[in-house]
Design a protein around this motif. Structure first.
Motif, PDB file in Angstrom:
ATOM      1  N   CYS A  41      75.320  61.428 -14.566  1.00 44.58           N
ATOM      2  CA  CYS A  41      74.115  61.578 -13.822  1.00 44.58           C
ATOM      3  C   CYS A  41      73.984  62.976 -13.560  1.00 44.58           C
ATOM      4  CB  CYS A  41      74.477  60.922 -12.541  1.00 44.58           C
ATOM      5  SG  CYS A  41      74.406  58.918 -12.762  1.00 44.58           S
ATOM      6  N   GLY A  42      75.259  63.810 -13.532  1.00 43.08           N
ATOM      7  CA  GLY A  42      75.060  65.246 -13.113  1.00 43.08           C
ATOM      8  C   GLY A  42      74.745  65.085 -11.725  1.00 43.08           C
ATOM      9  N   PRO A  43      74.605  66.499 -11.173  1.00 38.91           N
ATOM     10  CA  PRO A  43      74.476  66.604  -9.577  1.00 38.91           C
ATOM     11  C   PRO A  43      72.954  66.081  -9.177  1.00 38.91           C
ATOM     12  CG  PRO A  43      74.796  68.663 -10.723  1.00 38.91           C
ATOM     13  CD  PRO A  43      75.054  67.676 -11.800  1.00 38.91           C
ATOM     14  N   ASN A  44      72.008  66.639 -10.248  1.00 42.59           N
ATOM     15  CA  ASN A  44      70.556  66.183  -9.923  1.00 42.59           C
ATOM     16  C   ASN A  44      70.436  64.575  -9.907  1.00 42.59           C
ATOM     17  OD1 ASN A  44      69.886  68.867  -9.689  1.00 42.59           O
ATOM     18  ND2 ASN A  44      69.296  69.028 -11.659  1.00 42.59           N
ATOM     19  N   GLY A  45      71.061  63.880 -10.655  1.00 44.02           N
ATOM     20  CA  GLY A  45      70.956  62.454 -10.751  1.00 44.02           C
ATOM     21  C   GLY A  45      71.550  61.811  -9.458  1.00 44.02           C
ATOM     22  N   ALA A  46      72.655  62.384  -9.195  1.00 44.68           N
ATOM     23  CA  ALA A  46      73.311  61.960  -7.977  1.00 44.68           C
ATOM     24  C   ALA A  46      72.461  62.107  -6.556  1.00 44.68           C
ATOM     25  CB  ALA A  46      74.461  62.578  -7.487  1.00 44.68           C
ATOM     26  N   ARG A  47      71.909  63.422  -6.431  1.00 42.54           N
ATOM     27  CA  ARG A  47      70.827  63.839  -5.546  1.00 42.54           C
ATOM     28  C   ARG A  47      69.372  62.630  -5.595  1.00 42.54           C
ATOM     29  NH1 ARG A  47      71.126  68.960  -5.709  1.00 42.54           N
ATOM     30  NH2 ARG A  47      72.262  68.977  -3.848  1.00 42.54           N
ATOM     31  N   ALA A  81      82.980  62.948 -11.712  1.00 41.63           N
ATOM     32  CA  ALA A  81      81.985  62.245 -10.958  1.00 41.63           C
ATOM     33  C   ALA A  81      81.290  63.217 -10.028  1.00 41.63           C
ATOM     34  CB  ALA A  81      82.876  61.341 -10.129  1.00 41.63           C
ATOM     35  N   HIS A  82      80.297  62.796  -9.366  1.00 40.20           N
ATOM     36  CA  HIS A  82      79.351  63.592  -8.516  1.00 40.20           C
ATOM     37  C   HIS A  82      79.087  62.803  -7.046  1.00 40.20           C
ATOM     38  CE1 HIS A  82      78.346  66.572 -11.681  1.00 40.20           C
ATOM     39  NE2 HIS A  82      78.458  65.657 -12.296  1.00 40.20           N
ATOM     40  N   GLU A  83      79.553  63.470  -6.076  1.00 39.34           N
ATOM     41  CA  GLU A  83      79.298  62.708  -4.773  1.00 39.34           C
ATOM     42  C   GLU A  83      78.037  63.391  -3.958  1.00 39.34           C
ATOM     43  OE1 GLU A  83      82.886  63.089  -2.707  1.00 39.34           O
ATOM     44  OE2 GLU A  83      84.191  61.699  -4.207  1.00 39.34           O
ATOM     45  N   GLN A  84      76.896  62.820  -3.401  1.00 36.98           N
ATOM     46  CA  GLN A  84      76.217  63.241  -2.727  1.00 36.98           C
ATOM     47  C   GLN A  84      75.912  62.560  -1.383  1.00 36.98           C
ATOM     48  OE1 GLN A  84      73.746  65.767  -3.580  1.00 36.98           O
ATOM     49  NE2 GLN A  84      73.250  65.820  -1.476  1.00 36.98           N
ATOM     50  N   ASP A  85      76.013  63.381  -0.292  1.00 43.64           N
ATOM     51  CA  ASP A  85      75.957  62.986   1.132  1.00 43.64           C
ATOM     52  C   ASP A  85      74.532  63.456   1.533  1.00 43.64           C
ATOM     53  OD1 ASP A  85      78.378  61.754   0.867  1.00 43.64           O
ATOM     54  OD2 ASP A  85      79.352  63.307   1.678  1.00 43.64           O
ATOM     55  N   MET A  86      73.844  62.622   2.244  1.00 45.21           N
ATOM     56  CA  MET A  86      72.800  62.896   3.125  1.00 45.21           C
ATOM     57  C   MET A  86      72.614  62.283   4.593  1.00 45.21           C
ATOM     58  SD  MET A  86      69.562  62.615   0.330  1.00 45.21           S
ATOM     59  CE  MET A  86      69.497  63.836  -0.861  1.00 45.21           C
ATOM     60  N   LEU A 116      61.625  48.542  -3.325  1.00 45.41           N
ATOM     61  CA  LEU A 116      62.285  48.017  -2.042  1.00 45.41           C
ATOM     62  C   LEU A 116      63.129  46.789  -2.257  1.00 45.41           C
ATOM     63  CD1 LEU A 116      62.464  48.591   1.182  1.00 45.41           C
ATOM     64  CD2 LEU A 116      60.341  47.185   1.286  1.00 45.41           C
ATOM     65  N   ALA A 117      62.553  45.974  -2.991  1.00 47.13           N
ATOM     66  CA  ALA A 117      63.119  44.663  -3.340  1.00 47.13           C
ATOM     67  C   ALA A 117      64.452  44.841  -4.159  1.00 47.13           C
ATOM     68  CB  ALA A 117      62.145  43.812  -4.156  1.00 47.13           C
ATOM     69  N   LYS A 118      64.527  45.894  -5.069  1.00 48.08           N
ATOM     70  CA  LYS A 118      65.699  46.050  -5.787  1.00 48.08           C
ATOM     71  C   LYS A 118      66.884  46.728  -5.069  1.00 48.08           C
ATOM     72  CE  LYS A 118      63.350  46.972 -10.338  1.00 48.08           C
ATOM     73  NZ  LYS A 118      63.153  47.795 -11.204  1.00 48.08           N
ATOM     74  N   GLY A 119      66.520  47.383  -3.949  1.00 49.87           N
ATOM     75  CA  GLY A 119      67.471  48.032  -3.077  1.00 49.87           C
ATOM     76  C   GLY A 119      67.892  49.406  -3.533  1.00 49.87           C
ATOM     77  N   SER A 120      68.955  49.879  -3.232  1.00 49.57           N
ATOM     78  CA  SER A 120      69.447  51.361  -3.654  1.00 49.57           C
ATOM     79  C   SER A 120      69.507  51.332  -5.043  1.00 49.57           C
ATOM     80  CB  SER A 120      70.796  51.706  -3.041  1.00 49.57           C
ATOM     81  OG  SER A 120      70.325  51.867  -1.550  1.00 49.57           O
ATOM     82  N   PRO A 121      69.305  52.323  -6.060  1.00 48.97           N
ATOM     83  CA  PRO A 121      69.448  52.350  -7.227  1.00 48.97           C
ATOM     84  C   PRO A 121      70.717  52.346  -7.581  1.00 48.97           C
ATOM     85  CG  PRO A 121      68.050  54.160  -6.517  1.00 48.97           C
ATOM     86  CD  PRO A 121      68.372  53.432  -5.269  1.00 48.97           C
ATOM     87  N   THR A 122      70.889  51.650  -8.752  1.00 47.74           N
ATOM     88  CA  THR A 122      72.449  51.903  -9.167  1.00 47.74           C
ATOM     89  C   THR A 122      72.455  52.682 -10.565  1.00 47.74           C
ATOM     90  OG1 THR A 122      72.121  49.937 -10.551  1.00 47.74           O
ATOM     91  CG2 THR A 122      73.108  49.759  -8.349  1.00 47.74           C
ATOM     92  N   THR A 123      71.360  53.291 -11.209  1.00 54.16           N
ATOM     93  CA  THR A 123      71.402  54.116 -12.197  1.00 54.16           C
ATOM     94  C   THR A 123      70.606  55.328 -11.841  1.00 54.16           C
ATOM     95  OG1 THR A 123      69.550  53.089 -13.193  1.00 54.16           O
ATOM     96  CG2 THR A 123      71.565  52.540 -13.666  1.00 54.16           C
ATOM     97  N   CYS A 124      70.955  56.440 -12.568  1.00 54.24           N
ATOM     98  CA  CYS A 124      70.279  57.543 -12.164  1.00 54.24           C
ATOM     99  C   CYS A 124      69.477  58.041 -13.242  1.00 54.24           C
ATOM    100  CB  CYS A 124      71.297  58.773 -11.971  1.00 54.24           C
ATOM    101  SG  CYS A 124      72.541  59.163 -13.333  1.00 54.24           S
ATOM    102  N   GLY A 125      69.150  57.209 -14.250  1.00 50.93           N
ATOM    103  CA  GLY A 125      68.384  57.271 -15.428  1.00 50.93           C
ATOM    104  C   GLY A 125      66.866  57.039 -15.168  1.00 50.93           C
TER     105      GLY A 125
END
Length: 125
Positions: A41-47, A81-86, A116-125
């Motif tokens: 994902c890289g940092p941008n994908g995580a963000r 791995a990349h961690e992104q907190d907001m 919205l129906a899918k919820g939070s994304p699980t891929t960054c692609g």
């Protein structure tokens, strides 16, 4: 043939990357998004996953406007791995701050209802 099919599938999985997001309430109008993303994902994908997750959560709570009041990224050198907190604060429509706030629906795009129906994304692609 079978071996090349497996390698193709694994290549697609690496490109797409995996991400997991948790949401922690902090107050009635504030919550924290914590996303852990695979090295691909890289940092941008995580963000991007964290930001889309924030937009989804704002809409789920019955609002559209929000601001990011905290942002932190960490990359693990050893695992990649990349961690992104907001930290996200919901802004009521019609309030003074609404004019400067982001629209969750606009951030998700024209297909915001599907996302919205899918919820939070699980891929960054």
């Amino acid at each position: 043939m079978r071996h090349s099919l497996l390698l193709s599938f694994l290549g697609l999985a690496v490109i797409a990357g995996c991400a997991q997001t948790t949401i922690q309430p902090m107050s009635k109008d504030t919550f924290k998004i914590a996303t852990n993303a695979a090295p691909a994902c890289g940092p941008n994908g995580a963000r991007n996953v964290a930001f889309k997750s924030a937009s989804v959560e704002v809409i789920r709570r019955g609002y559209d406007k929000f601001v990011i009041v905290g942002d932190n990224h960490n990359s693990d050198f050893w695992s990649g791995a990349h961690e992104q907190d907001m930290v996200v604060r919901i802004i009521p429509e019609g309030s003074r701050e609404a004019a400067n706030a982001l629209s969750a629906r606009q951030q998700l795009g024209d297909d915001w209802q599907e996302q919205l129906a899918k919820g939070s994304p699980t891929t960054c692609g």
